[in-house]
Design a protein around this motif. Sequence first.
Motif, PDB file in Angstrom:
ATOM      1  N   THR A 148      92.871  32.350  72.419  1.00  0.00           N
ATOM      2  CA  THR A 148      92.805  32.357  70.962  1.00  0.00           C
ATOM      3  C   THR A 148      92.544  30.981  70.350  1.00  0.00           C
ATOM      4  O   THR A 148      91.664  30.824  69.519  1.00  0.00           O
ATOM      5  CB  THR A 148      94.110  32.933  70.387  1.00  0.00           C
ATOM      6  OG1 THR A 148      94.333  34.210  70.970  1.00  0.00           O
ATOM      7  CG2 THR A 148      94.020  33.080  68.882  1.00  0.00           C
ATOM      8  N   ASP A 149      93.286  29.982  70.752  1.00  0.00           N
ATOM      9  CA  ASP A 149      93.182  28.665  70.104  1.00  0.00           C
ATOM     10  C   ASP A 149      92.375  27.675  70.937  1.00  0.00           C
ATOM     11  O   ASP A 149      92.678  26.482  70.948  1.00  0.00           O
ATOM     12  CB  ASP A 149      94.586  28.103  69.841  1.00  0.00           C
ATOM     13  CG  ASP A 149      95.375  29.000  68.912  1.00  0.00           C
ATOM     14  OD1 ASP A 149      94.743  29.615  68.033  1.00  0.00           O
ATOM     15  OD2 ASP A 149      96.598  29.094  69.070  1.00  0.00           O
ATOM     16  N   THR A 150      91.350  28.121  71.596  1.00  0.00           N
ATOM     17  CA  THR A 150      90.572  27.263  72.476  1.00  0.00           C
ATOM     18  C   THR A 150      89.425  26.605  71.727  1.00  0.00           C
ATOM     19  O   THR A 150      88.752  27.234  70.913  1.00  0.00           O
ATOM     20  CB  THR A 150      90.001  28.096  73.645  1.00  0.00           C
ATOM     21  OG1 THR A 150      91.081  28.603  74.403  1.00  0.00           O
ATOM     22  CG2 THR A 150      89.107  27.271  74.530  1.00  0.00           C
ATOM     23  N   ASP A 151      89.210  25.339  72.040  1.00  0.00           N
ATOM     24  CA  ASP A 151      88.038  24.636  71.519  1.00  0.00           C
ATOM     25  C   ASP A 151      86.831  25.081  72.352  1.00  0.00           C
ATOM     26  O   ASP A 151      86.819  24.889  73.576  1.00  0.00           O
ATOM     27  CB  ASP A 151      88.254  23.122  71.648  1.00  0.00           C
ATOM     28  CG  ASP A 151      87.067  22.329  71.128  1.00  0.00           C
ATOM     29  OD1 ASP A 151      86.214  22.909  70.423  1.00  0.00           O
ATOM     30  OD2 ASP A 151      87.005  21.121  71.426  1.00  0.00           O
ATOM     31  N   PRO A 152      85.824  25.686  71.734  1.00  0.00           N
ATOM     32  CA  PRO A 152      84.671  26.188  72.486  1.00  0.00           C
ATOM     33  C   PRO A 152      83.935  25.108  73.282  1.00  0.00           C
ATOM     34  O   PRO A 152      83.396  25.368  74.343  1.00  0.00           O
ATOM     35  CB  PRO A 152      83.761  26.782  71.413  1.00  0.00           C
ATOM     36  CG  PRO A 152      84.638  27.052  70.256  1.00  0.00           C
ATOM     37  CD  PRO A 152      85.725  26.025  70.320  1.00  0.00           C
ATOM     38  N   THR A 153      83.953  23.877  72.793  1.00  0.00           N
ATOM     39  CA  THR A 153      83.279  22.793  73.505  1.00  0.00           C
ATOM     40  C   THR A 153      83.948  22.529  74.845  1.00  0.00           C
ATOM     41  O   THR A 153      83.269  22.350  75.863  1.00  0.00           O
ATOM     42  CB  THR A 153      83.281  21.510  72.644  1.00  0.00           C
ATOM     43  OG1 THR A 153      82.730  21.822  71.375  1.00  0.00           O
ATOM     44  CG2 THR A 153      82.474  20.416  73.289  1.00  0.00           C
TER      45      THR A 153
END
Length: 188
Positions: A148-153
């Motif tokens: 859920t709270d992941t940075d896509p980069t």
Amino acid sequence: MTRRTGRTNRLGLALLGLILTAVGGTALARALDLSPRLLGEGHGLVLGEPTRRFAADHWWFWPALAVASAVIALLALGWLAAQTRTQTVRHVSLEPDPRHGATHLPAQAATHALEDDLTSSPHIHRAHATLTGAPTTPQLTLVVTLRTDTDPTDARLRIQHAVARLRSALETDHLPATIQIRSLPPHR
């Protein structure tokens, strides 16, 4: 589903759609009495006396109808069987030249290792990898679900490194990859 199966599906469904449109149009024209001479009376029986007489006078009518029904049923079963065919590779050939021997790696071993590599990351919730194509020139299909709270980069970098490790393990610089990245819905 293979490309050939997809093409066959589109062609078959278009043909079936045309046939059903023609039958539906004919039934509508009969119901509206647009051509009672050709199609029969709108309020008359679907199988009138001439049709019943034809079936009674020709011994081959009912066997031909049974054979046509069996052919349609077999075509439908063939279509259903075609839906299950995939181009999934069972093993990957690590030695491109058969004169030097044959070294094969089970495709599931490679894909499971990639999935395990990705899911060990704190950014990735789930990963599913599939190798398709030919054993000598496989293609990777990867579906990754982010937390859920992941940075896509950060997740993208992790995926790139994992795919690079897979290419290294397969001893190839050329492994086309289709990667689909999804994210979990936020908690409410």
